[in-house]
Every structure is written in C-alpha cells, then in structure tokens.
Design a protein around this motif. Structure first.
Motif, short mmCIF file in Angstrom:
data_model
loop_
_atom_site.label_atom_id
_atom_site.label_comp_id
_atom_site.label_asym_id
_atom_site.label_seq_id
_atom_site.Cartn_x
_atom_site.Cartn_y
_atom_site.Cartn_z
N SER A 21 -39.25 13.11 -9.54
CA SER A 21 -39.24 12.05 -10.56
C SER A 21 -38.87 10.71 -9.95
O SER A 21 -39.42 9.67 -10.31
CB SER A 21 -38.25 12.40 -11.67
OG SER A 21 -38.61 13.61 -12.30
N LYS B 237 -39.44 9.71 -6.94
CA LYS B 237 -40.54 9.21 -6.12
C LYS B 237 -41.65 8.59 -6.95
O LYS B 237 -42.31 7.64 -6.52
CB LYS B 237 -41.10 10.35 -5.26
CG LYS B 237 -40.15 10.83 -4.18
CD LYS B 237 -40.75 11.98 -3.42
CE LYS B 237 -39.78 12.50 -2.35
NZ LYS B 237 -40.33 13.66 -1.62
N THR B 238 -41.86 9.14 -8.15
CA THR B 238 -42.96 8.67 -8.99
C THR B 238 -42.52 7.64 -10.03
O THR B 238 -43.35 6.99 -10.64
CB THR B 238 -43.62 9.85 -9.72
OG1 THR B 238 -42.64 10.51 -10.55
CG2 THR B 238 -44.19 10.84 -8.73
#
Length: 427
Positions: free
Chosen positions: A423, A425-426
C-alpha cells in the motif's frame, strides 16, 4: 409487562462503537526476556515544548504527560521475544518501546489522560511509516500493551516496529495507566484516545529526532476491528487531525454487526457468551445507564458481585471463576429478550454501532478473519465488506482457513505487514 423489565432503563448518550470481542485480555505469549535488555527509565515531558513540538501538541489532546522506557531490544532479542507466537522472518531492526501518558478526553468529552505503547525502530531512518494498532477487548487494566510485556498486543507492536515503522498502540481510556473506568467500546473515547495517541507519538518521536509519516496504516484485532474502521473514518472524513491522513486499513476478527453479535451472545451460540454479555452490560450501564440495579438484569448469586468483577482491577481468571459462561444461567430472560429484539433507543444505538464500515475509504482495505472463528463468526467480515462495497470502496476479505479467533491475529499480522508495504508503494 414484567415488573423487572419495567425497571430497565432506556439507554441515553452517544452512539456506541460495539467492539465486543472474543477475548477479555490479550493472548499471552510464552516469550523469553533477554537479560541484556536495558532497565526501564523514566523521564517526564518538559512543560515548555519547542516551537516544532507546539505545532503537534494542541490543546484538544495529545499533549505529553510522561514517558517511561519499558523495553530495549536488539533485532535478535526481538526474534527471541516473538518466537512461538509470531513469525519472525520480517524482523529487520532492534526496537525501543515506551509507555507514553498523554492528554485526551473520555466518553463525555471531559479531559482525562490515557496511556499507550510507542515503539520506535533502531534504524537510521529519520522519517518513519506510522502504524496505529488497536487492541481487542481487555477487562483487566494491566493486560494492555504498555503494561504487559507478554501480551500479544505488545508483541505485535514489536514486530511492526522491527520492520522499520513507528507504532502507536493506545491502551484506550480507563486502561493501563489511565484513570477511571474503561467506557468499553464508546466511539468518542476510542477515537479520541487513538488520534490523540498518534499526536503524542509524533511529539515524542520528534523530540527523539524522528518524524512520523502523515499517512497512518491502521489495524486492530477483535474490538479493534470496528475501532480500526472508526479511526479511519475520523482521519479521512471527519478531519480528526490536521497532520495525519489515512494510509491503509486492515481490521482482524472484528464484530462489525454488533446487534447480531449480542443476539448470539444472548442465545448462547458463541463461545463464552455469558462473559462477553456481562462485560457489555456492566460497561454500558456505567456509561449510558442501562439498568438501575444489577439484580434487575443478573440472576443470583451473580448479581451481588458482577459489577465489582469488571472494575478493571480483576484479572481474566478471576472474572471467569466468578461468573458462568452461559447467558441463560447469568441473566434474567426479560433482559435477554431485550438484547435479542432491541427496541427504542437501544435499537437506535446498536444500529449506529453496526455501521462502522458504512462509508467509502479512499485507501486500500483488507479485512482479515479466521475461517474457524467460533467467537466472532466470519459473517461479520462479509457484513463489513458488503457495506464498503455498497459505498463503492475497494476492499476484500482475507479468510484465514482453519484459524480460530485467537490464532487469527497471529496469522494475520505478517500478512498485514506485506499489505502495508504494498500500500505504501502504490499510495
């Protein structure tokens, strides 16, 4: 109308977060205590904060009162602490843990103090991802993360921090080092203690030369499941804090349909029904005025001592020995009928609690639940997912096949760490 039922008072006050969960205390772990861990030390927070601190310490809560170091572990010692309870493959750093007392508000909105466990990693990173870990039902005030070194909540917090995160694990109002009684499941006090805990953790981390990330990854077990969703909603929709924002949500084993949970407890169709319902009844009575005297609700010989058992100073074993597991043996039938088919204000309050997932998070949501949970049925996870889906939220239920209520949190946490990593990273 039955005369005893006529005496029962209608509920008053704010809507209540259900949070009635399957454990009366955190699951104890068989963990070693390294002899090389440093001895606890105590330091009171200075009355005069720096200019940077004052931006965080705002008058409505989160101001530091005291800080006490409670643990100091190398990565190897963290692994030793977790062994036999939680998987250790994700441990990367040593950690230092503190009991932090801070200012917050109770269920009536009045000023009080609460305690929490704050854990920081021994990494070189100055900016740290932030996790808020919300614990399950706890009746004995010393069984919370900041007090009990062997509680699962303490160990979960150590694991999160050992991955490089800062952890705020509030004890809630009336538990740990906080004064007064615990307003079990009250949404106002739960959100206040959690958000103010984050503020206090940020202030303390700043004084230690660290900065907490704005996006908070929120997770919690059992009672902490609905608490997770309420704190998430407060951060995203209600502007609970000027700095912190919601990053991800990962509740575990939460009783999201409180009306159904309480009805199941009244019908003795879940494990330890009488104990759960007794805690619920006595706590709601203290906070909202559910009945006049205990003998209106409880049968003899339990009526005389049930209130005292839930004063926060009795252990789980003492409570279990003092009561019966069966609601039919503990409560009068007319009270059980009120729980099975609530009316009026009671129905209204329960309905308000049943909607902790009835909103649209703009962050990833994964709902973890044990497939073998006999305390909080997995239907509660589906219920939460249904509410989120109707609001257009992206969420999914992760069924932990074969795991019961207690074991589900141990299995879920390593998966939650991977989910939070993805989560971040995105996001």
């Amino acid at each position: 109308m039955n005369s005893r039922r006529a005496k029962l008072r209608t509920l008053s006050g704010a809507a209540v977060l259900g949070g009635v969960s399957a454990l009366l205390a955190p699951v104890s772990a068989v963990a070693s205590t390294p002899s090389t861990a440093s001895a606890p030390s105590t330091a009171s927070a200075s009355a005069s904060a720096s200019a940077a601190d004052s931006r965080v310490e705002r008058s409505h809560g989160g101001t530091l009162v005291s800080v006490k170091q409670v643990a100091d572990f190398t990565a190897e010692q963290v692994i030793a602490e977790l062994r036999g309870t939680l998987a250790t493959a994700q441990v990367r750093y040593g950690v230092t843990a503190y009991q932090v007392v801070y200012r917050t508000t109770n269920s009536a909105g009045a000023p009080t103090t609460a305690s929490q466990l704050v854990v920081l990693p021994k990494s070189r990173a100055r900016h740290l991802q932030t996790v808020s870990w919300l614990h399950g039902t706890t009746a004995y005030r010393k069984d919370v993360a900041s007090e009990n070194p062997k509680s699962t909540d303490r160990l979960v917090s150590l694991l999160f921090a050992s991955t490089g995160r800062a952890v705020s694990a509030p004890d809630y109002v009336g538990l740990g080092a906080g004064p007064g009684f615990h307003p079990y499941g009250d949404p106002r006090a739960t959100v206040a203690a959690s958000v103010d805990g984050l503020r206090a953790a940020r202030t303390f981390a700043h004084r230690s030369g660290r900065e907490l990330a704005r996006k908070v990854q929120v997770s919690g077990f059992s009672q902490g499941g609905p608490a997770t969703m309420m704190v998430g909603r407060a951060l995203q929709q209600e502007g609970a804090d000027r700095y912190f924002r919601l990053g991800a949500l990962a509740p575990v084993g939460g009783p999201f349909d409180l009306s159904a949970f309480e009805a199941a407890a009244a019908n003795d169709t879940i494990e330890k029904s009488g104990i759960y319902l007794a805690y619920f009844a006595t706590a709601w009575n203290k906070t909202y005025g559910l009945y006049g005297s205990s003998d209106e609700v409880f049968k003899a010989p339990y009526a005389a001592g049930v209130e005292a058992l839930f004063d926060g100073h009795h252990t789980t074993d003492e409570i279990m020995k003092g009561l019966t597991m069966k609601s039919k043996d503990l409560f009068h039938e007319d009270f059980l009928n009120r729980i099975r088919k609530p009316e009026g204000v009671l129905k209204e309050k329960l309905r308000a609690v049943d909607t902790t997932c009835d909103w649209r998070p703009n962050v990833p949501v994964e709902i973890f639940h044990g497939g073998g949970d006999r305390d909080v049925n997995i239907s509660h996870a589906r219920y939460c997912e249904g509410q989120l889906t109707r609001n257009g939220a992206a969420s999914r239920v992760i069924e932990l096949d074969g795991y019961d209520h207690s074991d589900s949190v141990r299995e879920a946490v390593p998966r939650i760490i991977r989910f939070f990593d993805a989560s971040a990273k995105t996001g």
